[in-house]
Design an enzyme around this catalytic site. Structure first.
Site, PDB file in Angstrom:
ATOM      1  N   HIS A 211      47.315  -8.546  -0.269  1.00 24.58           N
ATOM      2  CA  HIS A 211      46.221  -7.540  -0.071  1.00 24.58           C
ATOM      3  C   HIS A 211      46.919  -6.047  -0.204  1.00 24.58           C
ATOM      4  CE1 HIS A 211      48.962  -7.421   3.421  1.00 24.58           C
ATOM      5  NE2 HIS A 211      48.337  -5.991   3.732  1.00 24.58           N
TER       6      HIS A 211
HETATM    7  C1  UD1 Z   1      46.034  -2.229   6.395  1.00 25.20           C
HETATM    8  C2  UD1 Z   1      46.963  -1.137   6.357  1.00 25.20           C
HETATM    9  C3  UD1 Z   1      48.270  -2.120   5.671  1.00 25.20           C
HETATM   10  C4  UD1 Z   1      48.364  -3.362   6.519  1.00 25.20           C
HETATM   11  C5  UD1 Z   1      47.058  -4.223   6.658  1.00 25.20           C
HETATM   12  C6  UD1 Z   1      46.936  -5.300   7.200  1.00 25.20           C
HETATM   13  C7  UD1 Z   1      46.702   1.261   6.129  1.00 25.20           C
HETATM   14  C8  UD1 Z   1      47.032   2.272   5.297  1.00 25.20           C
HETATM   15  N1  UD1 Z   1      47.064  -0.122   5.364  1.00 25.20           N
HETATM   16  O1  UD1 Z   1      45.615  -2.351   4.933  1.00 25.20           O
HETATM   17  O2  UD1 Z   1      49.315  -1.545   5.906  1.00 25.20           O
HETATM   18  O3  UD1 Z   1      49.058  -4.165   6.152  1.00 25.20           O
HETATM   19  O4  UD1 Z   1      45.946  -3.228   7.116  1.00 25.20           O
HETATM   20  O5  UD1 Z   1      45.685  -6.206   7.258  1.00 25.20           O
HETATM   21  O6  UD1 Z   1      46.512   1.462   7.148  1.00 25.20           O
HETATM   22  N2  UD1 Z   1      38.027  -4.334   5.357  1.00 25.20           N
HETATM   23  C9  UD1 Z   1      37.090  -5.104   5.931  1.00 25.20           C
HETATM   24  N3  UD1 Z   1      36.841  -5.810   7.252  1.00 25.20           N
HETATM   25  C10 UD1 Z   1      37.946  -5.087   8.264  1.00 25.20           C
HETATM   26  C11 UD1 Z   1      38.854  -4.251   7.691  1.00 25.20           C
HETATM   27  C12 UD1 Z   1      38.870  -3.954   6.508  1.00 25.20           C
HETATM   28  O7  UD1 Z   1      36.220  -5.656   5.279  1.00 25.20           O
HETATM   29  O8  UD1 Z   1      37.868  -5.462   9.312  1.00 25.20           O
HETATM   30  C13 UD1 Z   1      37.866  -4.198   4.085  1.00 25.20           C
HETATM   31  C14 UD1 Z   1      37.237  -2.658   3.658  1.00 25.20           C
HETATM   32  O9  UD1 Z   1      36.568  -2.958   2.451  1.00 25.20           O
HETATM   33  C15 UD1 Z   1      38.378  -1.768   3.498  1.00 25.20           C
HETATM   34  C16 UD1 Z   1      39.586  -2.591   3.057  1.00 25.20           C
HETATM   35  O10 UD1 Z   1      39.231  -3.749   3.560  1.00 25.20           O
HETATM   36  O11 UD1 Z   1      38.065  -0.508   3.053  1.00 25.20           O
HETATM   37  C17 UD1 Z   1      40.897  -1.852   3.421  1.00 25.20           C
HETATM   38  O12 UD1 Z   1      41.032  -1.815   5.014  1.00 25.20           O
HETATM   39  P1  UD1 Z   1      41.917  -0.824   5.291  1.00 25.20           P
HETATM   40  O13 UD1 Z   1      42.193  -1.110   6.851  1.00 25.20           O
HETATM   41  O14 UD1 Z   1      41.721   0.593   4.736  1.00 25.20           O
HETATM   42  O15 UD1 Z   1      43.308  -1.107   4.935  1.00 25.20           O
HETATM   43  P2  UD1 Z   1      44.002  -2.616   4.672  1.00 25.20           P
HETATM   44  O16 UD1 Z   1      44.053  -2.882   3.142  1.00 25.20           O
HETATM   45  O17 UD1 Z   1      43.324  -3.686   5.694  1.00 25.20           O
END
Ligand code: UD1
Length: 376
Positions: A211
């Site tokens: 991811h």
């Molecule tokens: C975040 C952390 C990362 C960690 C990861 C664990 C930051 C910068 N990154 O990354 O260090 O390893 O969490 O999982 O904080 N989304 C969903 N549902 C959710 C959450 C996210 O669909 O419940 C999707 C959305 O499209 C979102 C994307 O995932 O834009 C990324 O989510 P985000 O929280 O920005 O960062 P992660 O890649 O999850």
């Protein structure tokens, strides 16, 4: 602050993303045992039930006192929304201390807001460094540590990193790894046969999670990764619980177009670690999974040029690999060697050395440091 004020002002935990929940559970429970008043703010950075609610249920975390519902967005948009919501909460609650976890955007946002309100911050998992400033997490770690009154450290080399950045040594405390507390506390619940049956998985498989932005955000990189993952699937069944971040690009690149690729939705904590425990090898770019495989004795190939967790290489089963090294690396694991080249008996840790204080008691040590700090 006198003793009575300490009792009345809560310790506030800020949790936002999946790995935060796993780290916080033993800390919250140890502080509860020490009689601390606590509140939990869920920022809502992760919001899908499979990314959040299931962890609260399975880890016995208390219901959050508030969920800010911040959700997804660009870094500036998300961090700004987190800060606005947290400033209101901290102002209203006047915490004695704010505890933040790991390196996600909720972590840095909470540390920034608390510091400017003159509220002390405790950072759980301080001092880890990949020395790769292209990772958003590295930016988050460095800034959070500068702002923290208590740097709670999981790995000895982190103390040197903090010192090199000018953090006074008395702020750093080696306390062990609360993520491993959670793992060890739930060991008898990880039922690999049950998870295999529930998801129709074969006996022998490689488990992958991917991811990181550097691996999945650019369609051409995701496509190259998929080609190598298909190469792994030529060797063994490949089970991939897909994080929402990489889902669209990996599927667009044809990840599911291989008979031996099993795509799953994100798993809850218990099912996920059960699946990891039963895997012949793990392929990942996660941070926490490098640590969990080290304790479970499962060979781990980390698809990154660096790691902020080198102790998982020196003491554990982890090895860093480039895309091209994935297939030969997995082949070696399947032939009986560990990822790091040392033969490991099933369930044993390759190298046989557990990182210091990864013993299931980090939560109580953290609670001791915090209660002593607040008592001063
Ligand atoms: C975040 C952390 C990362 C960690 C990861 C664990 C930051 C910068 N990154 O990354 O260090 O390893 O969490 O999982 O904080 N989304 C969903 N549902 C959710 C959450 C996210 O669909 O419940 C999707 C959305 O499209 C979102 C994307 O995932 O834009 C990324 O989510 P985000 O929280 O920005 O960062 P992660 O890649 O999850």
């Amino acid at each position: 602050m006198n003793r009575r004020e300490i009792v009345l002002a809560p310790i506030v935990h800020v949790l936002g993303a999946r790995p935060n929940f796993v780290k916080a559970a033993p800390v919250i429970s140890a502080l509860a045992a020490a009689g601390a008043e606590q509140a939990v703010i869920h920022t809502g950075q992760h919001y899908d039930a499979r990314m959040s609610e299931v962890f609260f249920d399975q880890l016995g975390l208390p219901e959050p006192d508030v969920n800010l519902g911040v959700g997804s967005g660009g870094h500036a948009e998300q961090t700004a929304a987190l800060m606005i919501g947290l400033e209101k909460e901290f102002t209203g609650r006047s915490p004695a201390l704010v505890i933040v976890y790991g390196d996600v955007n909720s972590t840095i946002a909470a540390a920034l807001v608390a510091a400017k309100l003159h509220i002390p911050v405790a950072h759980v998992e301080a001092g880890l460094r990949s020395f790769d400033m292209t990772m958003p997490e590295e930016v988050n770690r460095r800034v959070t540590d500068q702002l923290s009154a208590l740097c709670l450290v999981t790995s000895p080399e982190a103390i040197g990193h903090l010192a090199a950045e000018g953090v006074p040594v008395e702020r750093a405390h080696l306390v062990g790894n609360p993520m491993i507390d959670t793992l060890l506390a739930n060991l008898d619940q990880f039922d690999t046969a049950a998870v295999r049956a529930a998801h129709g998985l074969p006996e022998r498989y490689v488990l992958a999670t991917m991811h990181r932005p550097a691996n999945v955000d650019a369609p051409e990189t995701a496509a190259a990764l998929v080609r190598h993952l298909h190469g792994v699937a030529d060797l063994a069944d490949l089970v991939i619980p897909v994080h929402p971040r990489g889902r669209a690009n990996l599927l667009a690149a044809g990840l599911d177009e291989h008979d031996r690729v099993h795509i799953l939705e994100p798993l809850g904590y218990i099912d996920f670690i059960a699946a990891v425990r039963g895997a012949a090898a793990v392929v990942t770019d996660s941070g926490g999974l490098q640590e969990e495989t080290t304790i479970l004795g499962v060979p781990c190939l980390t698809v990154r040029p660096n790691t902020e967790r080198p102790i998982t290489i020196t003491h554990g089963t982890n090895r860093l690999v480039a895309f091209e090294e994935l297939v030969p690396g997995v082949r070696k694991c399947l032939e009986g060697g560990s990822a790091s080249g040392t033969a490991a008996a099933p369930g044993a840790r390759a190298g046989g050395r557990r990182p210091p204080l990864w013993d299931g008691h980090a939560g109580p040590r953290i609670a001791d440091v915090i209660m002593e700090y607040l008592g001063e």
